[in-house]
Design a protein around this motif. Sequence first.
Motif, PDB file in Angstrom:
ATOM      1  N   HIS A  62      11.595 -21.352  52.967  1.00 14.92           N
ATOM      2  CA  HIS A  62      12.179 -21.720  54.262  1.00 14.92           C
ATOM      3  C   HIS A  62      11.570 -23.005  54.809  1.00 14.92           C
ATOM      4  O   HIS A  62      10.379 -23.265  54.687  1.00 14.92           O
ATOM      5  N   ASP A 163       3.156 -22.700  56.875  1.00 20.02           N
ATOM      6  CA  ASP A 163       4.225 -21.690  56.833  1.00 20.02           C
ATOM      7  C   ASP A 163       5.488 -22.377  57.332  1.00 20.02           C
ATOM      8  O   ASP A 163       5.656 -22.532  58.518  1.00 20.02           O
ATOM      9  N   ASN A 164       6.334 -22.851  56.491  1.00 18.95           N
ATOM     10  CA  ASN A 164       6.312 -22.646  55.076  1.00 18.95           C
ATOM     11  C   ASN A 164       6.581 -23.944  54.316  1.00 18.95           C
ATOM     12  O   ASN A 164       7.183 -23.946  53.252  1.00 18.95           O
ATOM     13  N   GLU A 193      14.325 -18.774  58.858  1.00 22.09           N
ATOM     14  CA  GLU A 193      13.607 -17.587  58.366  1.00 22.09           C
ATOM     15  C   GLU A 193      12.821 -16.927  59.482  1.00 22.09           C
ATOM     16  O   GLU A 193      12.781 -15.705  59.598  1.00 22.09           O
ATOM     17  N   GLU A 194      12.185 -17.761  60.301  1.00 21.56           N
ATOM     18  CA  GLU A 194      11.264 -17.234  61.320  1.00 21.56           C
ATOM     19  C   GLU A 194      11.981 -16.438  62.413  1.00 21.56           C
ATOM     20  O   GLU A 194      11.340 -15.745  63.191  1.00 21.56           O
ATOM     21  N   ASP A 216       6.543 -18.284  49.843  1.00 20.88           N
ATOM     22  CA  ASP A 216       6.117 -18.299  51.243  1.00 20.88           C
ATOM     23  C   ASP A 216       4.600 -18.150  51.298  1.00 20.88           C
ATOM     24  O   ASP A 216       3.955 -18.039  50.264  1.00 20.88           O
ATOM     25  N   VAL A 217       4.062 -18.132  52.503  1.00 19.38           N
ATOM     26  CA  VAL A 217       2.627 -17.898  52.661  1.00 19.38           C
ATOM     27  C   VAL A 217       2.383 -16.403  52.850  1.00 19.38           C
ATOM     28  O   VAL A 217       3.290 -15.650  53.200  1.00 19.38           O
TER      29      VAL A 217
HETATM   30 ZN    ZN Z   1       7.029 -18.122  56.300  1.00 18.25          ZN
END
Ligand code: ZN
Length: 330
Positions: A62, A163-164, A193-194, A216-217
Amino acid sequence: MKEIIKQLVEAYGPSGHEGQVRALIEGLIRDQVDEIRTDALGNLIAFRKGTGGGKRIMTASHMDEIGLIVTYVDKKGFLRCAPVGGVFPMTLVGSRVRFANGQVGVISTEKWLRSNDLPPWDELYVDVGATSADDVPVSVGDAAAFDRPFADLGKRLVAKAMDNRIGCAVNLQALLEMGESPNDVYFVFTTQEEVGLRGATVSAFGVEPDVGIALDVTGVGDTPEAHPMAVSLGDGPTIKVMDSSVIVPAAVRNWMMQTAQKAGIKYQVEVLERGGTDTAAVQRSRAGVPAGCISIPCRYIHTASEMVDYDDVQGAVRLLVELLKSQVTL
Ligand code: ZN
Ligand code: CO
């Protein structure tokens, strides 16, 4: 790769405003792909045709970051804001944010000298240095992200929006390094995404992959008195088993783990107790897709100073390249 990471993390891109990040990524990969397009939600979908006999693989990283959105401007020119994604009030007082037009603001809270408590959202405000409401260069509905430069600490890297963007950096670096593969690969750089995996949901539907891999993280357990978690910075990228949004099928994680072992890539096993990823959206697309996730361990997630280890980042690139080139039997 550090120069690309710096450019990516310093770009502006709260959820729904990923255009700057997308343009940056598109510029870096355009010459290396067979097709590239942006869909209705702003996802960037880059296609690399395989040599044949392989699967259709979708990667997903993302592009968006957490941020704030202006809800109200008062007579004196102070802004009230709401969070975009998982923003913690304890990370905000004294922080700076930047809007799409470059305007910088300082976040403070009404009672910061009087209280050790966490400020509630309705007491936080943003000061853009205006002398009145007429002097405010942003409006209700404008979004801001943290304003913080990239710092290269050698082995460790610090920035807002690791992120990210670090997942985006891994995704695009794998594209540049992978060379020939039997698989048709769709490198997808997703939006929103968030705020609920929205870009991955529609892009996975459109791509219709046989297999999905999110980047991702993930959290770590190696800081002072941290919640116990078997992930440390510097011990390699992680292969996800579970997070709040997904349980990775055993066949997918075994494919990832065996591929890492065969290539001699150090990895960690990840169970993330709080937090979801695009993996879930890909997995639940259409009639279901086998999907897994490679994560980059990250300290201080969702603050203005997220920290990763450069060796973990490079390990993630190597692992993704190996997976994308492998004969997938899922
Ligand atoms: Zn993320
Ligand atoms: Co996040």
